[in-house]
Design a protein around this motif. Structure first.
Motif, PDB file in Angstrom:
ATOM      1  N   LEU A 177      27.600 -45.353  62.698  1.00 18.05           N
ATOM      2  CA  LEU A 177      27.318 -46.866  62.324  1.00 18.05           C
ATOM      3  C   LEU A 177      28.149 -47.102  61.117  1.00 18.05           C
ATOM      4  O   LEU A 177      28.599 -48.119  60.682  1.00 18.05           O
ATOM      5  N   GLY A 178      28.040 -46.109  59.958  1.00 19.60           N
ATOM      6  CA  GLY A 178      28.597 -46.423  58.642  1.00 19.60           C
ATOM      7  C   GLY A 178      30.333 -46.284  58.882  1.00 19.60           C
ATOM      8  O   GLY A 178      30.754 -47.545  58.170  1.00 19.60           O
ATOM      9  N   LEU A 179      30.916 -45.903  59.794  1.00 17.00           N
ATOM     10  CA  LEU A 179      32.151 -45.818  60.088  1.00 17.00           C
ATOM     11  C   LEU A 179      32.518 -47.000  60.469  1.00 17.00           C
ATOM     12  O   LEU A 179      33.545 -47.918  59.985  1.00 17.00           O
ATOM     13  N   ALA A 180      31.822 -47.789  61.746  1.00 15.52           N
ATOM     14  CA  ALA A 180      32.020 -48.903  62.214  1.00 15.52           C
ATOM     15  C   ALA A 180      31.816 -50.090  60.956  1.00 15.52           C
ATOM     16  O   ALA A 180      32.989 -50.814  61.014  1.00 15.52           O
ATOM     17  N   VAL A 181      30.817 -50.143  60.165  1.00 15.71           N
ATOM     18  CA  VAL A 181      30.920 -50.996  59.212  1.00 15.71           C
ATOM     19  C   VAL A 181      32.083 -50.916  58.216  1.00 15.71           C
ATOM     20  O   VAL A 181      32.699 -52.011  57.690  1.00 15.71           O
ATOM     21  N   ALA A 182      32.448 -49.820  57.744  1.00 14.85           N
ATOM     22  CA  ALA A 182      33.572 -49.524  56.845  1.00 14.85           C
ATOM     23  C   ALA A 182      34.693 -50.019  57.493  1.00 14.85           C
ATOM     24  O   ALA A 182      35.372 -50.976  56.908  1.00 14.85           O
ATOM     25  N   VAL A 183      35.086 -49.984  58.795  1.00 14.78           N
ATOM     26  CA  VAL A 183      36.267 -50.354  59.153  1.00 14.78           C
ATOM     27  C   VAL A 183      36.059 -52.050  59.613  1.00 14.78           C
ATOM     28  O   VAL A 183      37.103 -52.766  59.456  1.00 14.78           O
ATOM     29  N   LEU A 184      34.856 -52.698  59.774  1.00 12.59           N
ATOM     30  CA  LEU A 184      34.696 -53.903  59.832  1.00 12.59           C
ATOM     31  C   LEU A 184      34.907 -54.537  58.664  1.00 12.59           C
ATOM     32  O   LEU A 184      35.688 -55.802  58.424  1.00 12.59           O
ATOM     33  N   ILE A 185      34.608 -54.049  57.306  1.00  6.78           N
ATOM     34  CA  ILE A 185      34.957 -54.650  56.243  1.00  6.78           C
ATOM     35  C   ILE A 185      36.315 -54.470  55.823  1.00  6.78           C
ATOM     36  O   ILE A 185      37.125 -55.646  55.236  1.00  6.78           O
ATOM     37  N   GLY A 186      36.914 -53.474  56.216  1.00  2.67           N
ATOM     38  CA  GLY A 186      38.371 -53.402  55.876  1.00  2.67           C
ATOM     39  C   GLY A 186      39.271 -54.354  56.727  1.00  2.67           C
ATOM     40  O   GLY A 186      40.221 -54.989  56.015  1.00  2.67           O
ATOM     41  N   LEU A 187      38.983 -54.565  57.905  1.00  3.44           N
ATOM     42  CA  LEU A 187      39.556 -55.585  58.831  1.00  3.44           C
ATOM     43  C   LEU A 187      39.430 -56.979  58.103  1.00  3.44           C
ATOM     44  O   LEU A 187      40.342 -57.745  58.147  1.00  3.44           O
ATOM     45  N   THR A 188      38.092 -57.258  57.778  1.00  7.96           N
ATOM     46  CA  THR A 188      37.679 -58.397  57.192  1.00  7.96           C
ATOM     47  C   THR A 188      38.524 -58.810  55.891  1.00  7.96           C
ATOM     48  O   THR A 188      39.297 -60.037  55.438  1.00  7.96           O
ATOM     49  N   SER A 189      38.563 -57.701  55.109  1.00  5.47           N
ATOM     50  CA  SER A 189      39.419 -57.866  53.731  1.00  5.47           C
ATOM     51  C   SER A 189      40.913 -58.174  54.002  1.00  5.47           C
ATOM     52  O   SER A 189      41.523 -58.758  53.342  1.00  5.47           O
ATOM     53  N   MET A 190      41.346 -57.323  54.981  1.00  4.72           N
ATOM     54  CA  MET A 190      42.820 -57.623  55.468  1.00  4.72           C
ATOM     55  C   MET A 190      43.045 -58.972  55.861  1.00  4.72           C
ATOM     56  O   MET A 190      44.124 -59.353  55.566  1.00  4.72           O
ATOM     57  N   LEU A 191      42.347 -59.494  56.760  1.00  2.00           N
ATOM     58  CA  LEU A 191      42.515 -60.791  57.355  1.00  2.00           C
ATOM     59  C   LEU A 191      42.344 -61.770  56.196  1.00  2.00           C
ATOM     60  O   LEU A 191      43.106 -62.836  56.070  1.00  2.00           O
ATOM     61  N   ILE A 192      41.529 -61.633  55.274  1.00  7.32           N
ATOM     62  CA  ILE A 192      41.394 -62.487  54.083  1.00  7.32           C
ATOM     63  C   ILE A 192      42.691 -62.593  53.214  1.00  7.32           C
ATOM     64  O   ILE A 192      43.214 -63.561  52.779  1.00  7.32           O
ATOM     65  N   LEU A 193      43.144 -61.259  53.065  1.00 15.57           N
ATOM     66  CA  LEU A 193      44.415 -61.182  52.148  1.00 15.57           C
ATOM     67  C   LEU A 193      45.603 -61.603  52.633  1.00 15.57           C
ATOM     68  O   LEU A 193      46.410 -62.217  52.027  1.00 15.57           O
ATOM     69  N   LYS A 194      45.516 -61.479  53.937  1.00 12.70           N
ATOM     70  CA  LYS A 194      46.889 -61.997  54.866  1.00 12.70           C
ATOM     71  C   LYS A 194      46.740 -63.578  54.704  1.00 12.70           C
ATOM     72  O   LYS A 194      47.790 -64.128  54.742  1.00 12.70           O
ATOM     73  N   ARG A 195      45.843 -64.146  54.950  1.00  6.94           N
ATOM     74  CA  ARG A 195      45.584 -65.517  54.855  1.00  6.94           C
ATOM     75  C   ARG A 195      45.816 -66.208  53.304  1.00  6.94           C
ATOM     76  O   ARG A 195      46.892 -67.023  53.284  1.00  6.94           O
ATOM     77  N   ARG A 196      45.497 -65.364  52.476  1.00  9.40           N
ATOM     78  CA  ARG A 196      46.125 -65.704  50.929  1.00  9.40           C
ATOM     79  C   ARG A 196      47.482 -65.475  50.827  1.00  9.40           C
ATOM     80  O   ARG A 196      48.174 -66.506  50.236  1.00  9.40           O
ATOM     81  N   ALA A 197      47.948 -64.331  51.443  1.00 13.02           N
ATOM     82  CA  ALA A 197      49.609 -64.303  51.205  1.00 13.02           C
ATOM     83  C   ALA A 197      50.300 -65.362  52.093  1.00 13.02           C
ATOM     84  O   ALA A 197      51.228 -65.868  51.496  1.00 13.02           O
ATOM     85  N   ASN A 198      49.827 -65.812  53.254  1.00 10.63           N
ATOM     86  CA  ASN A 198      50.470 -66.827  53.952  1.00 10.63           C
ATOM     87  C   ASN A 198      50.409 -68.258  53.106  1.00 10.63           C
ATOM     88  O   ASN A 198      51.309 -68.956  53.364  1.00 10.63           O
TER      89      ASN A 198
END
Length: 214
Positions: A177-198
């Motif tokens: 469960l912790g691993l899944a949440v960590a992966v979800l947070i990581g993916l969300t952060s990556m998408l946010i950073l990608k949008r800002r970079a664009n």
């Protein structure tokens, strides 16, 4: 080899030395992954590898302050021809557009550009040499340099260490469960950073076009 794997393969004393050296060279004006090395070493200290987070933070801070000071001295002596030479050697980092952007930041913010430049990859490389080229009074530069080095290097070490300890304990308790949440947070952060970079990329291209036109 991955930075984390390489650091795992050397003694703690070597980790301290590598962190101080890489951050020092980056602060001096050489494009190196200082932040990646620091974060990797801080994660190691959270994993009970024998790396002391207090010693690590002190070494990182010393490397940042000393490297910036040497960069300041080189920039003050070399002047603008130095920036032109660096542009030829490292065109990706020291292009005319990047130099112009950093120079505007220094002219507008002064000491604060040195302080907050610690937290921005581009300004972290520029801060020391450019402050010297622009003949910023050394006492102002030194104050901002020391405070910025402590907050960035010490703060990054403390935050990453704390997150690493908490994450390790949390993952032990909650497993998948912790691993899944960590992966979800990581993916969300990556998408946010990608949008800002664009959003930022068109602005950077426009700035480079204007600088080239000038």
């Amino acid at each position: 080899m991955h930075v984390q794997e390489w650091l795992d393969s050397v003694p703690a004393v070597a980790v301290y030395a590598v962190v101080a050296l890489v951050i020092g060279l980056e602060s001096l004006g050489i494009p190196l992954p200082g932040e990646i090395v620091l974060v990797s070493a801080a994660l190691m200290s959270a994993q009970h590898s024998g790396v002391n987070p207090f010693v690590l933070g002190a070494c990182a801070t010393a490397g940042a302050v000393i490297g910036d000071s040497i960069g300041y001295a080189i920039g003050r002596k070399g002047g603008r021809p130095l920036l032109a030479w660096l542009g030829g050697k490292f065109p990706r980092h020291f292009s005319e557009a990047h130099v112009a952007t950093a120079e505007r930041s220094f002219e507008k913010w002064g000491m604060w550009a040195v302080f907050f430049g610690r937290f921005v990859a581009l300004l972290r490389i520029f801060a020391g040499p450019l402050a010297g080229v622009l003949h910023m009074p050394y006492w102002k530069f030194l104050i901002a340099n020391v405070l910025g080095g402590i907050c960035w290097a010490g703060g990054t070490t403390a935050v990453v260490y704390y997150i690493g300890v908490v994450a390790e304990d949390w993952l032990k308790r909650f497993s998948y469960l912790g691993l899944a949440v960590a992966v979800l947070i990581g993916l969300t952060s990556m998408l946010i950073l990608k949008r800002r970079a664009n959003k930022v990329q068109p602005e950077e291209r426009e700035a480079e076009t204007v600088a080239a036109g000038d």
